[in-house]
Design a protein around this motif. Structure first.
Motif, mmCIF file in Angstrom:
data_model
loop_
_atom_site.group_PDB
_atom_site.id
_atom_site.type_symbol
_atom_site.label_atom_id
_atom_site.label_comp_id
_atom_site.label_asym_id
_atom_site.label_seq_id
_atom_site.Cartn_x
_atom_site.Cartn_y
_atom_site.Cartn_z
ATOM 1 N N PRO A 147 43.339 34.566 39.137
ATOM 2 C CA PRO A 147 42.698 35.184 40.139
ATOM 3 C C PRO A 147 43.829 36.174 40.609
ATOM 4 N N GLU A 174 44.051 45.590 42.476
ATOM 5 C CA GLU A 174 43.525 45.188 41.346
ATOM 6 C C GLU A 174 42.234 44.506 41.860
ATOM 7 N N GLU A 203 38.831 42.110 40.957
ATOM 8 C CA GLU A 203 38.434 41.187 39.912
ATOM 9 C C GLU A 203 36.948 41.415 39.728
#
Length: 739
Positions: free
Chosen positions: A667, A684, A686
Motif C-alpha cells: 500500500p 499515488e 490505490e
C-alpha cells in the motif's frame, strides 16, 4: 655320547648330580588403583548414554521436579543435559556430590528392604564423572543464587586450568541442571562400540518416553541439540492416555483398555492400560514399572504374549503399560548394576492374576464399544468418552454413563505460560458487514443472515445427497498426503493462535504455538490446504454461481492475451499462433468433459460454453476471480487427462493454486511528517478494488482460513520451508536470566 657301564646300571645317582628346579612363586595380590576400580564400576553402571540418562531422570524425579528438559547431541556421546525444577542441592553438599556411595536416601543396609525412591546407592554421578566431563548447576529455594561445579574422577575440578575448583556462584533458576559432555572420552573401546548417534538417540527417546508416560504430574521434553522442534513433549497436566497418545500415537491411545488387580495376601496392586483386540503390531511394546521403576522382565512379557495369543491373529502383538506396586520388603532392587531387573516374591502368582484380569477385559470387547464425540459449542474443546454397554442398561433403555471429574490443572511456570487464548472471540467477528459491501434487501427473507465473515454473500442449502467416493486413485492420493505428514508441524498448526497479517506482498502471517512465535507463508500453507480439501471433499464441493454467467471462450481469450504479452516481454515474438489457437482448443476440451467436471468438481458449463458455476471449497472464503481466466486456461496443458490418478492430482493442484490467496501490492505510504502538509498533487492513489480486497483478505485470513488450517490441515514436509521461528519465550527468559 656318554653311555653307562654295566656296573652302574640300576644304581641311583647321587643327589648332587640331579638338577633341581625351583618351584614357581605365586603372584602377589595387590590392590587395584582407585581410578581403575572406579572405571570398572562405571562400566558396569553406565553401559550406554541411555543408562546415564535413566539415572539422571530418576534423580530429578526424586528431587520433586515437575518439569524435565533433556538436550542431546550426537546420541548423548557429545552432550547429554537434563534440566529440572526440583528442590536443588545445598552448597555444602557439592564437594562430595560425585564421590562413590554418597546418598541422602540410604543409611543402613536394612534400609534396602524399604527403599521407596529411584536412586539410593550413590553411584550414578560418581560413575558418570569417571568417564565424562560433568557440570552441575543447582539452586535451592533458600539460596540467593545458583552454584556451578565441575567434576572429574569423582572430585571437584576447576573449569579451566589454574582456576579454583570450588563451586562458583552464577545466575540460574530453581532446580538442577546436569551437563554430561564427551561420554566415554577416556574409554575409547567402549566409545567405538556405538554404531550411530541416531540409534543411541532412539534409545534415549525410549527411556524418556517410558518415564513420560508413567510420571504423572511431571512435564517431559526431549530434543536434539540445534533442532527448533522437540522429539517428545508432554505437559504436566496430561493424563496417562494423553501421554501415550503424544508418544505412541492415536492408533494406540484410541484402543486402550484400563485394568486393575490387587491382592492383600500377595501384597501387590497392579493397574495399567492395554490395547484391545482391534490393535496389533509385529513387536510387543511393554512399559513395565515395578514400584515406579522402569524394569524389564522376560517372564512378564512372555506371559502377556501368551494371554493375547487367543485374541490376536498370528504374528500380532499388543501394547501394554503396567504399573505394578509391591510391598517394599518383598522386592529386591539391588540385583542388577543398572537396576534394570528386580526380584520379588510370589512372582508367578502375581503375573497370573494380572494376566487373568487382562483376559477378562479383552473378553468384554465384543459387548462394549468406545465412541469419541466432540462438543460443537463454540470455545469448548473437550472430548468426552462415552461407554456403551449392551449388557448394562438403565431403566429408560439408555446406556448408563458416569461423568468424569476433570483434573485440576497446575499453574505453569512463567517461562511456560502461554499468554494468548484461542477461545477468546473478538468483537469484530460479531459486527455487521462493512458499508462498502452490498446489503441484502431487507424485504427478502434469508436463511443465513450475513456476517463479516461472508461479506454479505448469500448461502443456500440444497437437498443433494453427498457422493460416496471409493475411487482407488483418490485413496492413493490421500495416502500419499498422510505418508508425507510432518508430525511436529501438524501439531503446531493444530494448536496455533493467529496473531496477524505481516506482509500481503510476500504473503506472511504471524502465528503463536505454545510459547513460540512463527512467521508462516500462508500462500504455501493455503496451497497445500486447498489441495487436501479437494481430496477430502472430492465430488461433494459447494458451488459459486456466476450471475450473469460469462462465456468460457471470453475468459480463455483474456488469459491467452495476458500470457502472450508476458511471453513477448520475456522471450520476444514468435508464439502468436500458439496463443491464438489455445483458447479454442481448451474451450472445446472443457465442453466435451463438462459432465465429469460437474460431477467431480462442481464446474457447470452449458452446451453453449457458458460458465455457470465454479467450486466452493471453503465457506466464508472467496477466491480472487481475477485469477479465474488463467485457472481455466491452465486446465488444458497442465492437466494430464490421460490417466485417472494423474488427472485428479494435477486438476486439484491447479484448483488449489486458484484458491491460494494472491499477492497484493504494497500500500502507498500514508504517513506524513509533523511539520509537513499532505500533498494534494501527484499523490499515488490505490485502486479501490485492491483496497477492498486487502480489507477482505485481512478478515478472511483471521476468521476463515487460519481456523480451517487449525482443524483440517495435515502439514507435510514440503511446508517446512514456509515456517520460520521468530521468538521463543523460554529463550527470552534465559537471556534475561543472564542479565
Amino acid at each position: 655320547m656318554e653311555v653307562d657301564s654295566p656296573d652302574n646300571q640300576g644304581s641311583k645317582r647321587p643327589v648332587d648330580d640331579v638338577e633341581v628346579s625351583e618351584p614357581p612363586k605365586p603372584k602377589r595380590i595387590k590392590a587395584l588403583d582407585p581410578n581403575v576400580v572406579n572405571k570398572i564400576a562405571a562400566g558396569e553402571i553406565i553401559v550406554a548414554p541411555m543408562h546415564a540418562l535413566k539415572e539422571l531422570i530418576e534423580n530429578a524425579v526424586d528431587a520433586g521436579s515437575t518439569s524435565l528438559e533433556v538436550l542431546v547431541k550426537d546420541g548423548g556421546l557429545k552432550l547429554l543435559q537434563i534440566t529440572d525444577n526440583g528442590h536443588g542441592i545445598d552448597r555444602e553438599d557439592l564437594p562430595i556430590l560425585c564421590e562413590r556411595f554418597t546418598t541422602s536416601k540410604l543409611k543402613e543396609f536394612e534400609d534396602l528392604s524399604s527403599i521407596g525412591t529411584y536412586g539410593f546407592r550413590g553411584e550414578a554421578l560418581a560413575s558418570i564423572s569417571h568417564i565424562a566431563h560433568l557440570t552441575v548447576t543447582t539452586k535451592t529455594a533458600g539460596s540467593s543464587c545458583a552454584w556451578r561445579a565441575h567434576y572429574g574422577e569423582g572430585k571437584l575440578v576447576p573449569a579451566k586450568p589454574g582456576q579454583n575448583a570450588a563451586p562458583k556462584a552464577t545466575a540460574g533458576r530453581g532446580g538442577t541442571q546436569i551437563t554430561v559432555e564427551d561420554l566415554f572420552y577416556n574409554v575409547p573401546s567402549r566409545r567405538r562400540a556405538f554404531r550411530s548417534s541416531s540409534e543411541e538417540y532412539a534409545k534415549i527417546l525410549d527411556v524418556v518416553g517410558r518415564y513420560a508416560v508413567h510420571c504423572s504430574g511431571v512435564a517431559f521434553s526431549c530434543r536434539k541439540h540445534g533442532d527448533s522442534g522437540v522429539s517428545i513433549s508432554t505437559p504436566s497436566a496430561a493424563n496417562t492416555v494423553d501421554r501415550i497418545r503424544q508418544i505412541h500415537g492415536s492408533a494406540v491411545a484410541n484402543e486402550l483398555v484400563e485394568f486393575e488387580s490387587s491382592d492383600e495376601k500377595l501384597g501387590f496392586r497392579a493397574s495399567g492400560l492395554t490395547t484391545n483386540a482391534n490393535y496389533h503390531v509385529k513387536k510387543t511394546t511393554i512399559l513395565l514399572f515395578i514400584n515406579h521403576r522402569a524394569v524389564e522382565s522376560t517372564t512378564v512379557k512372555r506371559a502377556i504374549e501368551q494371554t493375547y495369543a487367543t485374541f490376536l491373529p498370528k504374528g500380532g502383538h499388543p501394547f501394554i503399560y503396567l504399573d505394578l506396586e509391591i510391598e517394599a520388603h518383598r522386592v529386591d532392587v539391588n540385583v542388577h548394576p543398572t537396576k534394570r531387573e528386580v526380584n520379588f516374591l510370589n512372582e508367578d502368582e502375581i503375573i497370573e492374576m494380572v494376566c487373568s484380569e487382562i483376559r477378562t477385559k479383552l473378553s468384554q470387547v465384543d459387548s462394549s464399544r468406545t465412541f469419541l464425540t466432540q462438543s460443537l459449542l463454540p470455545g469448548v474443546q473437550t472430548i468426552e468418552t462415552i461407554q456403551h454397554d449392551q449388557t448394562a442398561k438403565s431403566p429408560a433403555g439408555k446406556a448408563a454413563t458416569t461423568p468424569k471429574t476433570p483434573a485440576t490443572a497446575k499453574r505453569p511456570y512463567e517461562n511456560n505460560l502461554i499468554r494468548t487464548d484461542s477461545k477468546v472471540r473478538k468483537i469484530t467477528s460479531m459486527l455487521a458487514p462493512s458499508p462498502s459491501q452490498p446489503h441484502p434487501d431487507p424485504n427478502t427473507p434469508s436463511r443465513n443472515p450475513p456476517s463479516i465473515l461472508d461479506d454479505g454473500l448469500q448461502y443456500e442449502t440444497t437437498d443433494r445427497q453427498p457422493l460416496k467416493i471409493a475411487l482407488t486413485s483418490i485413496k492413493a492420493l490421500r495416502s500419499a498426503v498422510r505418508s508425507s505428514m510432518h508430525n511436529t508441524l501438524t501439531e503446531m498448526f493444530a494448536t496455533h493462535t493467529y496473531v496477524g497479517l505481516v506482509d500481503e506482498r510476500r504473503r506472511l502471517a504471524a502465528i503463536q504455538s505454545g510459547v513460540k512465535l512463527y512467521l508462516v507463508d500462508y500462500g504455501l500453507a493455503c496451497n497445500e490446504f486447498f489441495y487436501q480439501v479437494g481430496l477430502t471433499d472430492f465430488g461433494n464441493f459447494g458451488v459459486i454461481r456466476l450471475d450473469p454467467p460469462p462465456k468460457l471462450i471470453d475468459l480463455l481469450n483474456i488469459a491467452a492475451e495476458t500470457e502472450q504479452q508476458e511471453y513477448t516481454n520475456n522471450n520476444g515474438e514468435g508464439a502468436e499462433d500458439v496463443f491464438s489457437r489455445a483458447p479454442e482448443v481448451v474451450s472445446q476440451s472443457l465442453i466435451e468433459r463438462r459432465e465429469m467436471l460437474n460431477e467431480y468438481f462442481s464446474i457447470q458449463i452449458s452446451e453453449d460454453g457458458d460458465l455457470l458455476t465454479i467450486p466452493l471449497l471453503l465457506k466464508g472464503y472467496t477466491p480472487s476471480l481475477a485469477k479465474l481466466p488463467r485457472f481455466l486456461l491452465r486446465l488444458g496443458p497442465y492437466v494430464d487427462w490421460s490417466g485417472e490418478e494423474e488427472c485428479f492430482r494435477t486438476f486439484l493442484r491447479e484448483l488449489a493454486a486458484f484458491y491460494t490467496p494472491e499477492q497484493l501490492p504494497v500500500p502507498p505510504s500514508e504517513s506524513v511528517g509533523i511539520d509537513e502538509e499532505p500533498k494534494e498533487s501527484n499523490e499515488e492513489v490505490e485502486d479501490p478494488f485492491i483496497i477492498t480486497r486487502r480489507t477482505q483478505m485481512v478478515r478472511m485470513l483471521e476468521y476463515t482460513v487460519f481456523p480451517a488450517l487449525r482443524t483440517r490441515l495435515v502439514a507435510t514436509s514440503r511446508m517446512l520451508r514456509g515456517v520460520v521461528e521468530v521468538a521463543d519465550l523460554k529463550g527470552l527468559y534465559r537471556v534475561f536470566e543472564r542479565c
